[in-house]
Design a protein around this motif. Structure first.
Motif, PDB file in Angstrom:
ATOM      1  N   GLY A  39       0.753  -1.245   0.000  1.00  0.00           N
ATOM      2  CA  GLY A  39       0.000   0.000   0.000  1.00  0.00           C
ATOM      3  C   GLY A  39       0.782   1.294   0.000  1.00  0.00           C
ATOM      4  N   THR A  40       1.242   1.732   1.152  1.00  0.00           N
ATOM      5  CA  THR A  40       1.757   3.090   1.236  1.00  0.00           C
ATOM      6  C   THR A  40       3.275   3.099   1.364  1.00  0.00           C
ATOM      7  OG1 THR A  40       1.508   2.936   3.587  1.00  0.00           O
ATOM      8  CG2 THR A  40      -0.296   3.930   2.399  1.00  0.00           C
ATOM      9  N   PRO A  96       2.412   8.828  -5.715  1.00  0.00           N
ATOM     10  CA  PRO A  96       2.130  10.210  -5.307  1.00  0.00           C
ATOM     11  C   PRO A  96       0.632  10.522  -5.277  1.00  0.00           C
ATOM     12  CG  PRO A  96       3.770  10.138  -7.055  1.00  0.00           C
ATOM     13  CD  PRO A  96       3.199   8.762  -6.942  1.00  0.00           C
ATOM     14  N   GLY A 125      -1.519   8.325  -3.995  1.00  0.00           N
ATOM     15  CA  GLY A 125      -2.134   7.626  -2.875  1.00  0.00           C
ATOM     16  C   GLY A 125      -1.850   6.138  -2.795  1.00  0.00           C
ATOM     17  N   ARG A 164      -2.544   2.367  -3.014  1.00  0.00           N
ATOM     18  CA  ARG A 164      -3.816   1.634  -3.029  1.00  0.00           C
ATOM     19  C   ARG A 164      -4.962   2.548  -2.613  1.00  0.00           C
ATOM     20  NH1 ARG A 164      -3.439  -3.148   0.901  1.00  0.00           N
ATOM     21  NH2 ARG A 164      -3.569  -1.422   2.350  1.00  0.00           N
ATOM     22  N   SER A 214      -2.094   6.723  10.923  1.00  0.00           N
ATOM     23  CA  SER A 214      -2.456   6.987   9.532  1.00  0.00           C
ATOM     24  C   SER A 214      -3.764   6.322   9.117  1.00  0.00           C
ATOM     25  CB  SER A 214      -1.330   6.506   8.605  1.00  0.00           C
ATOM     26  OG  SER A 214      -1.124   5.121   8.767  1.00  0.00           O
ATOM     27  N   ARG A 215      -4.338   5.467   9.962  1.00  0.00           N
ATOM     28  CA  ARG A 215      -5.488   4.709   9.477  1.00  0.00           C
ATOM     29  C   ARG A 215      -6.658   4.595  10.453  1.00  0.00           C
ATOM     30  NH1 ARG A 215      -2.892   1.933   5.183  1.00  0.00           N
ATOM     31  NH2 ARG A 215      -4.764   0.746   4.704  1.00  0.00           N
ATOM     32  N   ASP A 267     -10.251   2.095   5.905  1.00  0.00           N
ATOM     33  CA  ASP A 267      -8.924   2.708   5.861  1.00  0.00           C
ATOM     34  C   ASP A 267      -8.239   2.494   4.516  1.00  0.00           C
ATOM     35  OD1 ASP A 267      -8.251   0.050   5.999  1.00  0.00           O
ATOM     36  OD2 ASP A 267      -7.150   0.184   7.893  1.00  0.00           O
ATOM     37  N   MET A 268      -8.997   2.042   3.533  1.00  0.00           N
ATOM     38  CA  MET A 268      -8.440   1.873   2.186  1.00  0.00           C
ATOM     39  C   MET A 268      -8.565   3.160   1.371  1.00  0.00           C
ATOM     40  SD  MET A 268      -7.612  -1.267   1.117  1.00  0.00           S
ATOM     41  CE  MET A 268      -7.891  -2.981   1.464  1.00  0.00           C
ATOM     42  N   LEU A 269      -9.321   4.133   1.899  1.00  0.00           N
ATOM     43  CA  LEU A 269      -9.575   5.326   1.099  1.00  0.00           C
ATOM     44  C   LEU A 269      -8.490   6.376   1.302  1.00  0.00           C
ATOM     45  CD1 LEU A 269     -13.436   5.876   1.335  1.00  0.00           C
ATOM     46  CD2 LEU A 269     -12.128   4.340  -0.119  1.00  0.00           C
ATOM     47  N   ASN A 270      -8.062   6.948   0.189  1.00  0.00           N
ATOM     48  CA  ASN A 270      -7.090   8.029   0.239  1.00  0.00           C
ATOM     49  C   ASN A 270      -7.818   9.351   0.445  1.00  0.00           C
ATOM     50  OD1 ASN A 270      -4.901   6.316  -0.219  1.00  0.00           O
ATOM     51  ND2 ASN A 270      -5.351   6.278  -2.415  1.00  0.00           N
ATOM     52  N   ALA A 271      -7.050  10.410   0.567  1.00  0.00           N
ATOM     53  CA  ALA A 271      -7.648  11.735   0.752  1.00  0.00           C
ATOM     54  C   ALA A 271      -6.790  12.779   0.061  1.00  0.00           C
ATOM     55  CB  ALA A 271      -7.748  12.058   2.244  1.00  0.00           C
ATOM     56  N   TYR A 279      -8.919  13.547   5.473  1.00  0.00           N
ATOM     57  CA  TYR A 279      -8.052  13.460   6.656  1.00  0.00           C
ATOM     58  C   TYR A 279      -8.055  14.808   7.378  1.00  0.00           C
ATOM     59  CZ  TYR A 279      -6.080   9.423   4.090  1.00  0.00           C
ATOM     60  OH  TYR A 279      -5.892   8.255   3.383  1.00  0.00           O
ATOM     61  N   TYR A 299       0.844  10.860   7.875  1.00  0.00           N
ATOM     62  CA  TYR A 299       0.539   9.929   6.776  1.00  0.00           C
ATOM     63  C   TYR A 299       1.717   9.619   5.864  1.00  0.00           C
ATOM     64  CZ  TYR A 299      -4.107  11.079   8.314  1.00  0.00           C
ATOM     65  OH  TYR A 299      -5.208  11.260   9.093  1.00  0.00           O
ATOM     66  N   HIS A 334       2.793  11.547   3.337  1.00  0.00           N
ATOM     67  CA  HIS A 334       2.723  12.110   1.988  1.00  0.00           C
ATOM     68  C   HIS A 334       2.396  13.595   2.081  1.00  0.00           C
ATOM     69  CE1 HIS A 334      -1.644  11.424   2.630  1.00  0.00           C
ATOM     70  NE2 HIS A 334      -1.809  12.423   1.782  1.00  0.00           N
TER      71      HIS A 334
HETATM   72  C1  LIG Z   1      -5.907   5.518   5.282  1.00  0.00           C
HETATM   73  S1  LIG Z   1      -4.599   4.942   4.318  1.00  0.00           S
HETATM   74  C2  LIG Z   1      -5.304   4.963   2.722  1.00  0.00           C
HETATM   75  C3  LIG Z   1      -5.056   3.681   1.964  1.00  0.00           C
HETATM   76  C4  LIG Z   1      -3.645   3.449   1.577  1.00  0.00           C
HETATM   77  N1  LIG Z   1      -3.324   4.129   0.327  1.00  0.00           N
HETATM   78  C5  LIG Z   1      -3.364   1.954   1.434  1.00  0.00           C
HETATM   79  O1  LIG Z   1      -2.573   1.617   0.588  1.00  0.00           O
HETATM   80  O2  LIG Z   1      -3.858   1.181   2.198  1.00  0.00           O
HETATM   81  C6  LIG Z   1      -3.590   6.383   4.381  1.00  0.00           C
HETATM   82  C7  LIG Z   1      -2.313   6.276   3.593  1.00  0.00           C
HETATM   83  O3  LIG Z   1      -2.573   6.353   2.194  1.00  0.00           O
HETATM   84  C8  LIG Z   1      -1.604   7.151   1.532  1.00  0.00           C
HETATM   85  N2  LIG Z   1      -2.306   8.299   0.931  1.00  0.00           N
HETATM   86  C9  LIG Z   1      -3.573   8.675   1.166  1.00  0.00           C
HETATM   87  N3  LIG Z   1      -3.892   9.749   0.429  1.00  0.00           N
HETATM   88  C10 LIG Z   1      -2.800  10.067  -0.292  1.00  0.00           C
HETATM   89  C11 LIG Z   1      -2.489  11.094  -1.242  1.00  0.00           C
HETATM   90  N4  LIG Z   1      -3.377  12.020  -1.588  1.00  0.00           N
HETATM   91  N5  LIG Z   1      -1.257  11.101  -1.797  1.00  0.00           N
HETATM   92  C12 LIG Z   1      -0.339  10.178  -1.459  1.00  0.00           C
HETATM   93  N6  LIG Z   1      -0.567   9.194  -0.550  1.00  0.00           N
HETATM   94  C13 LIG Z   1      -1.776   9.134   0.026  1.00  0.00           C
HETATM   95  C14 LIG Z   1      -0.619   7.602   2.595  1.00  0.00           C
HETATM   96  O4  LIG Z   1       0.463   6.709   2.562  1.00  0.00           O
HETATM   97  C15 LIG Z   1      -1.388   7.440   3.881  1.00  0.00           C
HETATM   98  O5  LIG Z   1      -0.561   7.118   4.986  1.00  0.00           O
END
Ligand SMILES: C[S@@+](CC[C@H](N)C(=O)[O-])C[C@H]1O[C@@H](n2cnc3c(N)ncnc32)[C@H](O)[C@@H]1O
Length: 615
Positions: A75-76, A146, A148, A150, A298-299, A372-376, A410, A422, A424
């Motif tokens: 994921g991140t 960059p 997000g 996953r 972060s989640r 917690d799979m959703l980005n922002a 977030y 987070y 990023h």
């Molecule tokens: C709640 S999780 C979201 C799901 C995550 N992307 C995953 O792979 O499971 C939060 C993490 O997602 C990533 N993320 C979320 N929004 C992002 C964004 N706009 N740009 C880059 N990374 C992001 C960051 O690594 C953050 O710590």
């Protein structure tokens, strides 16, 4: 979302907010006499407006549900960046990533890479435990890092108020749902203060991870990141790049390690029956503590108790601090077939939020699988989590077009906070030019003003100055001021500056009335503010021009993030400085005119002069 000081808490409220890291009411102490107290995590901020484009339905998308290999990676973590990102990793970055992977590779359930198989197993686990997901409407995919990593997308147009997925409360992972606190004994748990802050949940997560397949959350652990880009894991050289920003002092590594040593280590030592000694170097190590803390940071969400849980309160672990993203209570949930309208979103005012923060319960902090799979991204939120008696629901809050990313929020944090929590940053077009995060802020400590005033007015007695500072703080005045992209001088900054310059008679009068001076910006105040902003700019090791040049070159990811953060802060300082200088010029010009008038000079038109002579 939630507050994260190290891994000890702050909190948030309201719709699925994480605590914002910007505040117009941060306080610490000014000068040496008062211990620093930082309230920044407790304060809410004003948002800046900005619009961003939705993510296009792009070529990288392949559906997860339909079983194709969608090349999901961890994921991140930095794993994704090796092959798919625009950043150039240096050899030393690769080296440290490999070291981190090796360090965590020993943990059976902390895999350094997440595979498509892990995701499929997670989805199967989620559904078999009564989680539901509308697979006709959304899918989980991997975006470029960059953007997000996953995340989730709409695979058809999703109307506002549509339930995307539901999570039974029993599937959330918290000190309420893990069986560890009751096995450990609630009295012993409290004695070690595991009910305060995040240490209790971290210990639960360590314990659940150590249980491997026996844990009810085993499949969930398999998809959680185990490598983070947050400064908590940076080396000193990279941290040095953040000099001038407030990130380093807010990291809270020492506090986190204190909690680990004072709460987790004794708990683990005292119960070898629960925490197998052979697992201590791996599952219960300080490194794992930081990994779990970073996962929470972060989640996690803030999930208030259901009525049933409230009723059972006496038998649950009582904690005192909240966590991550907040969840909205959903009104009339069942009557609306699980669909939520915007009118159901409870608007909460800042004061209420602060009050509730005090009362928050750290057993509310919960890991919420799937949510917690959703980005922002700044002001892109189109889905929020709501809660009902037995389940949580992710509901669209706007129409989401097919191909668009499903964004949670977030809290529209400034980049410094996004990085800290987070790992990023948001990089978007700014209305004032260039790219950055419109929600950025810059902190200016009152100490700078105090020092400047002392330098400009050596005749002022240090005792008298300290007396005014003490009074200001006692009255609840700020000792850190927040500048934003509106380039406005915070009124409190002007007020404090004036306070320090008042004559003794004015000061006594003001004190008697219990009123600080009005935030009037005359030339003297403006000149001090100008000097303070210039001094603040010198706290960064580089200029904005130098930063921009560095960004055009090949730099490591951490350094790139640090440059973006300090660039945003400098833009705010420079914009504000420019505005102050313009005002000073105007004041100078108008005071020149006034002087001329006083001296009898008259630069009015002949017509105006003639008019006056007639009066
Ligand atoms: C709640 S999780 C979201 C799901 C995550 N992307 C995953 O792979 O499971 C939060 C993490 O997602 C990533 N993320 C979320 N929004 C992002 C964004 N706009 N740009 C880059 N990374 C992001 C960051 O690594 C953050 O710590």
């Amino acid at each position: 979302m939630n507050e994260m000081r190290g891994h000890s808490a702050g909190r948030l409220r309201g719709p699925m907010k994480r605590n914002s890291g910007k505040s117009s009411c941060t306080r610490a102490s000014i000068g040496d006499k008062i211990p620093r107290r930082n309230h920044s995590d407790a304060c809410q901020y004003h948002m800046q407006a900005s619009k961003k484009d939705k993510h296009p339905f792009d070529h990288w998308y392949t559906p997860t549900w339909r079983g194709k290999d969608n090349n999901l990676q961890h994921g991140t973590s930095a794993d994704q960046r090796g092959s798919k990102n625009n950043f150039n990793l240096t050899e030393s970055d690769r080296q440290s990533i490999m070291e981190a992977r090796n360090a965590i590779g020993v943990l059976r359930r902390l895999p350094p890479r997440m595979s498509t198989e892990d995701l499929k197993a997670f989805l199967a686990w989620f559904q078999s435990h009564n989680g539901t997901i509308d697979t006709e409407s959304m899918d989980i995919v991997t975006f470029p890092a960059p953007e997000g990593g996953r995340g989730a997308i709409a695979i058809k147009d999703i109307p506002e108020g549509h339930t995307l997925f539901t999570i039974p409360r029993s599937l959330t992972l918290s000190t309420r749902t893990s069986s560890l606190p009751s096995k450990f004994g609630l009295d012993a748990w409290k004695q070690l203060r595991l009910h305060e802050g995040w240490a209790g949940l971290i210990l639960c997560m360590m314990w659940e991870a150590a249980r491997g397949p026996s844990s009810e959350w085993s499949e969930y652990f398999a998809i959680l990141p185990a490598v983070f880009d947050t400064p908590m894991f940076w080396d000193n050289a990279d941290l040095e790049e953040l000099k001038g920003t407030s990130v380093v002092e807010k990291l809270g590594r020492d506090d986190a390690e204190k909690d680990y040593n004072e709460k987790v280590v004794p708990a683990v030592q005292v119960r070898p029956d629960l925490f197998a000694p052979k697992d201590i170097p791996t599952y219960y190590s300080l490194h794992t503590y930081h990994i779990m803390g970073s996962r929470i940071l972060s989640r996690s969400f803030n999930v208030e108790k259901s009525e049933l849980e409230e009723d059972q309160e006496n038998t649950t672990v009582n904690t005192s601090i909240g966590s991550g993203m907040d969840v909205d209570p959903q009104e009339g949930g069942d009557e609306h077939d699980g669909e939520v309208q915007n009118k159901h979103v409870v608007e909460q005012v800042e004061e209420e939020e602060e009050e509730e923060e005090e009362e928050e319960d750290s057993s509310d902090i919960a890991m919420v699988p799937m949510a917690d799979m959703l980005n922002a991204q700044y002001e892109m939120e189109n889905a929020k989590l709501f809660y009902e008696e037995t389940e949580l629901k992710m509901v669209s809050t706007k129409l989401i077009k097919a191909g668009g990313q499903i964004w949670n929020t977030y809290g529209d944090l400034p980049n410094a906070e996004l990085l800290r929590r987070y790992g990023h940053v948001d990089l978007l077009p700014l209305s004032s030019g260039g790219k950055g995060n419109p929600g950025d802020v810059t902190e200016v400590k009152a100490d700078i003003l105090v020092t400047l005033i002392k330098e400009r007015h050596p005749e002022l007695s240090p005792e008298a100055t300290q007396e005014r500072i003490d009074w200001w703080l006692e009255e609840g005045g700020d000792d850190t001021f927040i500048l934003e992209f509106d380039f406005e001088i915070p009124p409190a900054l002007a007020s404090l500056t004036r306070l320090l310059l008042l004559s003794s008679v004015e000061w006594e009068k003001g004190r008697e009335k219990g009123r600080p001076p009005k935030p009037k910006m005359d030339s003297e105040i403006l000149a001090i503010v100008r000097d303070a902003l210039e001094r603040r700019l010198h706290e960064y090791p580089t200029t904005l021009e130098e930063d921009e040049l560095m960004l055009s070159e090949s730099v490591s990811l951490n350094k790139r993030h640090a440059i973006i953060i300090r660039g945003g802060e400098k833009r705010i300082l420079l914009g504000t400085l420019e505005r102050v200088k313009v005002q000073l010029e105007k004041d100078k010009a108008s005071s020149g005119t006034t002087k001329n008038k006083r001296k009898g000079g008259d630069d009015r038109s002949p017509e105006a002069k003639a008019k006056k002579s007639r009066r």
